[in-house]
Design a protein around this motif. Sequence first.
Motif, PDB file in Angstrom:
ATOM      1  N   SER A 171       3.310  -8.592  19.907  1.00  0.00           N
ATOM      2  CA  SER A 171       3.956  -9.327  21.105  1.00  0.00           C
ATOM      3  C   SER A 171       5.374  -8.845  20.924  1.00  0.00           C
ATOM      4  N   GLY A 172       5.928  -8.184  22.300  1.00  0.00           N
ATOM      5  CA  GLY A 172       7.334  -8.172  22.648  1.00  0.00           C
ATOM      6  C   GLY A 172       8.218  -7.503  21.606  1.00  0.00           C
ATOM      7  N   MET A 173       7.167  -6.589  20.820  1.00  0.00           N
ATOM      8  CA  MET A 173       7.997  -6.062  19.742  1.00  0.00           C
ATOM      9  C   MET A 173       7.055  -3.851  19.660  1.00  0.00           C
ATOM     10  N   GLY A 174       5.986  -4.324  19.725  1.00  0.00           N
ATOM     11  CA  GLY A 174       5.360  -2.847  20.263  1.00  0.00           C
ATOM     12  C   GLY A 174       4.443  -3.195  18.718  1.00  0.00           C
ATOM     13  N   GLU A 175       4.186  -1.412  19.089  1.00  0.00           N
ATOM     14  CA  GLU A 175       3.181  -1.680  17.418  1.00  0.00           C
ATOM     15  C   GLU A 175       4.095  -1.786  15.787  1.00  0.00           C
ATOM     16  N   GLU A 176       3.137  -2.466  15.622  1.00  0.00           N
ATOM     17  CA  GLU A 176       3.825  -2.428  13.883  1.00  0.00           C
ATOM     18  C   GLU A 176       2.993  -1.691  12.728  1.00  0.00           C
ATOM     19  N   ALA A 177       3.415  -0.796  12.377  1.00  0.00           N
ATOM     20  CA  ALA A 177       2.705   0.149  11.064  1.00  0.00           C
ATOM     21  C   ALA A 177       2.065  -0.534  10.127  1.00  0.00           C
ATOM     22  N   LEU A 178       0.661  -0.757   9.732  1.00  0.00           N
ATOM     23  CA  LEU A 178       0.896  -1.320   8.246  1.00  0.00           C
ATOM     24  C   LEU A 178       0.404  -0.491   7.380  1.00  0.00           C
ATOM     25  N   ALA A 179      -0.182   0.531   7.522  1.00  0.00           N
ATOM     26  CA  ALA A 179      -0.011   1.766   6.329  1.00  0.00           C
ATOM     27  C   ALA A 179      -0.410   2.905   7.315  1.00  0.00           C
ATOM     28  N   VAL A 180      -0.081   4.008   6.422  1.00  0.00           N
ATOM     29  CA  VAL A 180      -0.245   5.210   6.873  1.00  0.00           C
ATOM     30  C   VAL A 180      -1.154   5.481   5.537  1.00  0.00           C
ATOM     31  N   LEU A 181      -2.410   6.775   5.527  1.00  0.00           N
ATOM     32  CA  LEU A 181      -3.493   7.051   5.128  1.00  0.00           C
ATOM     33  C   LEU A 181      -3.115   8.587   5.480  1.00  0.00           C
ATOM     34  N   GLY A 182      -3.725   8.700   3.853  1.00  0.00           N
ATOM     35  CA  GLY A 182      -3.519  10.230   3.774  1.00  0.00           C
ATOM     36  C   GLY A 182      -5.039  11.017   3.610  1.00  0.00           C
ATOM     37  N   ALA A 183      -5.129  12.327   3.171  1.00  0.00           N
ATOM     38  CA  ALA A 183      -6.570  12.623   2.468  1.00  0.00           C
ATOM     39  C   ALA A 183      -7.154  11.820   1.313  1.00  0.00           C
TER      40      ALA A 183
END
Length: 155
Positions: free
Chosen positions: A66-78
Amino acid sequence: MSADVVEALGKIQLFNGIHPKGLERIASICSEETYRLGDVVFREGDVGDKLYLILDGKIRISREVSGMGEEALAVLGAGQAFGEMSLIDDFPRSADARVHERCRLLVLTKEALEDLLFLDKDLAYEILWNFVRILSSRLRETNDKMTFLSVTGKF
């Protein structure tokens, strides 16, 4: 399923150490889905009943703050999996899964996995033990992050 899918399953942490026949059985109950950049695989709060295994591409796990937008927790790959908590509990999804890079996913439903685990107790033991290791590791990582935030005064 093709041999490359069975091989890919064997490289995924959740199925680490599982014998080839077990991997073939798992592959036989999966389906394949493809997604484009910007697609949403699932949203926080959705009913969870599928595990996703990344064959190609990248998925971003995030939450809306809220008030900040999207917070990435992880970027997962193959070779990585996501959504596995939904195979264990009946709670809604705890985060969003968005396509970060065009991807091909292998999808395993909760119902299909439960049926397989009921029929093959040895395979069930191997998979569930891997689940325990993964969740234990994630809990340790969370504890370390909480300690860091507490010590640095950012909590």
